[in-house]
Design an enzyme around this catalytic site. Structure first.
Site, PDB file in Angstrom:
ATOM      1  N   ARG A  50       0.877  -1.184   0.000  1.00 25.60           N
ATOM      2  CA  ARG A  50       0.000   0.000   0.000  1.00 25.60           C
ATOM      3  C   ARG A  50       0.905   1.222   0.000  1.00 25.60           C
ATOM      4  NH1 ARG A  50       2.492   1.927   3.627  1.00 25.60           N
ATOM      5  NH2 ARG A  50       0.950   3.565   3.772  1.00 25.60           N
ATOM      6  N   ALA A  52       0.954   5.235  -2.018  1.00 26.65           N
ATOM      7  CA  ALA A  52       0.787   5.617  -3.416  1.00 26.65           C
ATOM      8  C   ALA A  52       1.931   5.159  -4.353  1.00 26.65           C
ATOM      9  CB  ALA A  52       0.553   7.116  -3.495  1.00 26.65           C
ATOM     10  N   GLN A 198      -1.665   2.236   9.975  1.00 29.67           N
ATOM     11  CA  GLN A 198      -0.392   2.329   9.252  1.00 29.67           C
ATOM     12  C   GLN A 198       0.636   3.127  10.069  1.00 29.67           C
ATOM     13  OE1 GLN A 198      -3.367   3.039   7.945  1.00 29.67           O
ATOM     14  NE2 GLN A 198      -3.532   2.499   5.777  1.00 29.67           N
ATOM     15  N   ASP A 239      -1.755  10.870  -1.811  1.00 30.54           N
ATOM     16  CA  ASP A 239      -2.184   9.867  -2.793  1.00 30.54           C
ATOM     17  C   ASP A 239      -2.564  10.514  -4.114  1.00 30.54           C
ATOM     18  OD1 ASP A 239      -2.775   8.680   0.042  1.00 30.54           O
ATOM     19  OD2 ASP A 239      -2.457   7.040  -1.363  1.00 30.54           O
ATOM     20  N   ASN A 249      -5.221  12.445   0.831  1.00 30.25           N
ATOM     21  CA  ASN A 249      -4.304  11.570   1.577  1.00 30.25           C
ATOM     22  C   ASN A 249      -5.124  10.788   2.595  1.00 30.25           C
ATOM     23  OD1 ASN A 249      -1.570  10.657   2.052  1.00 30.25           O
ATOM     24  ND2 ASN A 249      -1.650  11.741   3.995  1.00 30.25           N
TER      25      ASN A 249
HETATM   26  C1  RUB Z   1      -1.525   5.433   2.231  1.00 28.58           C
HETATM   27  C2  RUB Z   1      -1.515   6.870   2.476  1.00 28.58           C
HETATM   28  C3  RUB Z   1      -0.178   7.472   2.523  1.00 28.58           C
HETATM   29  C4  RUB Z   1       0.161   7.915   1.136  1.00 28.58           C
HETATM   30  C5  RUB Z   1       1.568   8.295   1.135  1.00 28.58           C
HETATM   31  O1  RUB Z   1      -2.815   4.895   2.290  1.00 28.58           O
HETATM   32  O2  RUB Z   1      -2.482   7.568   2.546  1.00 28.58           O
HETATM   33  O3  RUB Z   1      -0.113   8.589   3.361  1.00 28.58           O
HETATM   34  O4  RUB Z   1      -0.017   6.858   0.207  1.00 28.58           O
HETATM   35  O5  RUB Z   1       2.039   8.243  -0.140  1.00 28.58           O
HETATM   36  P1  RUB Z   1      -2.963   3.330   2.197  1.00 28.58           P
HETATM   37  P2  RUB Z   1       3.409   8.905  -0.497  1.00 28.58           P
HETATM   38  O6  RUB Z   1      -2.164   2.749   3.310  1.00 28.58           O
HETATM   39  O7  RUB Z   1      -4.439   3.123   2.351  1.00 28.58           O
HETATM   40  O8  RUB Z   1      -2.452   2.941   0.837  1.00 28.58           O
HETATM   41  O9  RUB Z   1       4.414   7.899  -0.098  1.00 28.58           O
HETATM   42  O10 RUB Z   1       3.240   9.234  -1.923  1.00 28.58           O
HETATM   43  O11 RUB Z   1       3.612  10.151   0.236  1.00 28.58           O
END
Ligand code: RUB
Length: 348
Positions: A50, A52, A198, A239, A249
Site C-alpha cells: 500500500r 501511493a 499504518q 495519494d 491523503n
Molecule cells: C496510504 C496513504 C499514505 C500515502 C503516502 O494509504 O495515505 O499517506 O499513500 O504516499 P494506504 P506517499 O495505506 O491506504 O495505501 O508515499 O506518496 O507520500
C-alpha cells in the site's frame, strides 16, 4: 528486531514480484512472492502492499508479469492481454493516482515496440527502471525537503509515507531521514492512523528500525500535542494532488492540517510528480470506501457490536489554504498553488 540491509517494499527477482507483506507488520517480517498478476491485484486490494508510489510500482510489475504470462504470438494479442490485466490492476484501489500512472507508463512502453519478445523484455526493464527511479526521486525529495526542517524539531506525521509506502526511503519519512542524515537532531510523533493503523504498525516500525526517535499518539491526541507545544512541524505524503493544490491523503489528514492551522504549525506535504493529477477537479476524485470490519475491530478482535452502520472512507481532501508547502523531487511549491504547480509542470 534484527536489521536487514536495504529492505525493499517491492522488488522484481527472477521473473517474480517479491513484496513485504505489510499486513503482518510489525509482528512478523514476511516476504511474499508472486508470478501471476492476479495475485498482485489481490495484494494491492488487501493492503499487502500500500502507499501511493508502492502501488504504482506494483501495478507496473503486475503488468510485467502479465506480459510473461501471456501466450500471445502477435503484438495485437499481447496488447489485448495487457489491457485486460491493466483493468484488473487499475480497479484494485481508486484514489492514489500513482497506480494509473504506473500502468499507463508500461502500456506506453508496450506500444512502442513491434516484436512480442522485445515487448516482454522492454516492459520488465521499464518496470525495474521505475522502481530504481522511485528510490532516487525519494532521496532527491528528501534532500530538498530537509532544508525546511530545523535542529531540535519535533515533526508530526500521519499514516505511513515511508519506505513502506514506496520502493524504499520514503516521501514524508524520506524528508525526515534526510533531515537526520544532514546532522540535525529531530524527533517524530506518529499518529496511530486508525482504522488499519499504518502509523503504529508501519511508521513506528520503520523509524525504530532506522534508529529515529519516534513517539506514538492516538489519533485523538493531535489537538493535545499541538496545543501543548509538543509539535513544531507536520509532514505527510499524498495519494493525489490536484493542479489547484488540493491534497488527497489518508483519512484524518484533513483534521491534522486543520489543527496545525489553528496552532500556526507549518504543514508540509511530500510527494513525487507522479502523485499529481493535473486533469481532475476535487469532485471527480473517487474516495475509496473500505469494509466496515476495519472499523468494528482491531486486527482479529471485535470492538463494536454487530448490526451497526459504519462509514469507512480511506482518504480525505485537504484544501490548499491549509498547506504551507508541497515538497517534490523538482523543488518546493508554495501558495498560490494553481500558479506554482503550473510553473513546476511547465518546467519539467
Ligand atoms: C496510504 C496513504 C499514505 C500515502 C503516502 O494509504 O495515505 O499517506 O499513500 O504516499 P494506504 P506517499 O495505506 O491506504 O495505501 O508515499 O506518496 O507520500
Amino acid at each position: 528486531m534484527s536489521k536487514i540491509p536495504s529492505l525493499k517494499t517491492v522488488e522484481w527477482k527472477d521473473n517474480k514480484v517479491v513484496m513485504i507483506d505489510q499486513t503482518k507488520l510489525p509482528n512478523e517480517l514476511v516476504f511474499v512472492e508472486y508470478d501471476d498478476y492476479n495475485q498482485v491485484a489481490d495484494a494491492i486490494r488487501n493492503l499487502v502492499v500500500r502507499g501511493a508510489p508502492a502501488i504504482g510500482i506494483s501495478g507496473a510489475f503486475g503488468l510485467a508479469l502479465a506480459a510473461l504470462q501471456s501466450n500471445a504470438s502477435t503484438k495485437e494479442n499481447l496488447l489485448e492481454d495487457l489491457e485486460k490485466a491493466k483493468k484488473i490492476l487499475f480497479e484494485t484501489r481508486p484514489t492514489a493516482v500513482n497506480l494509473a500512472w504506473g500502468l499507463e507508463r508500461i502500456m506506453k512502453t508496450a506500444n512502442s515496440e513491434d516484436s512480442v519478445e522485445q515487448i516482454r523484455k522492454l516492459v520488465i526493464n521499464e518496470a525495474k527502471k521505475m522502481a530504481d527511479q522511485d528510490i532516487e526521486i525519494n532521496k532527491t525529495m528528501g534532500k530538498i525537503g530537509s532544508e525546511l526542517f530545523d535542529n531540535n524539531d519535533t515533526i508530526m506525521t500521519h499514516c505511513n509515507a515511508g519506505a513502506l509506502a514506496t520502493v524504499a526511503y520514503g516521501t514524508a519519512l524520506g524528508v525526515i531521514r534526510a533531515t537526520k542524515e544532514s546532522g540535525k537532531k529531530i524527533k517524530v510523533i506518529a499518529t496511530e492512523t486508525r482504522p488499519v493503523q499504518q502509523g503504529s504498525r508501519l511508521t513506528a516500525f520503520e523509524l525504530k528500525y532506522d534508529g529515529i526517535d519516534v513517539s506514538l499518539i492516538p489519533d485523538t491526541a493531535v489537538g493535545y500535542t499541538m496545543a501543548n507545544n509538543l509539535v513544531n512541524k507536520v509532514i505527510v505524503g499524498a495519494d493525489r494532488i490536484l493542479r489547484t493544490g488540493h491534497v488527497f491523503n489518508k483519512i484524518g489528514t484533513y483534521q491534522v492540517a486543520t489543527m496545525a492551522k489553528q496552532h500556526k504549525i507549518p504543514f508540509y506535504v511530500a510527494a513525487p510528480l507522479s502523485t499529481f493529477d493535473m486533469k481532475s477537479n476535487p469532485e471527480d476524485v473517487i474516495i475509496e470506501m473500505r469494509k466496515g470490519s476495519e472499523v468494528t475491530g482491531i486486527g482479529d478482535k471485535k470492538t463494536a457490536p454487530d448490526g451497526i452502520g459504519v462509514i469507512n472512507p480511506a482518504f480525505d481532501m485537504t484544501p490548499p489554504e491549509l498547506i504551507t508547502g508541497i515538497i517534490t523531487e523538482k523543488g518546493v511549491v508554495k501558495p498560490s498553488y494553481e500558479e506554482s504547480i503550473k510553473k513546476l509542470f511547465e518546467a519539467n
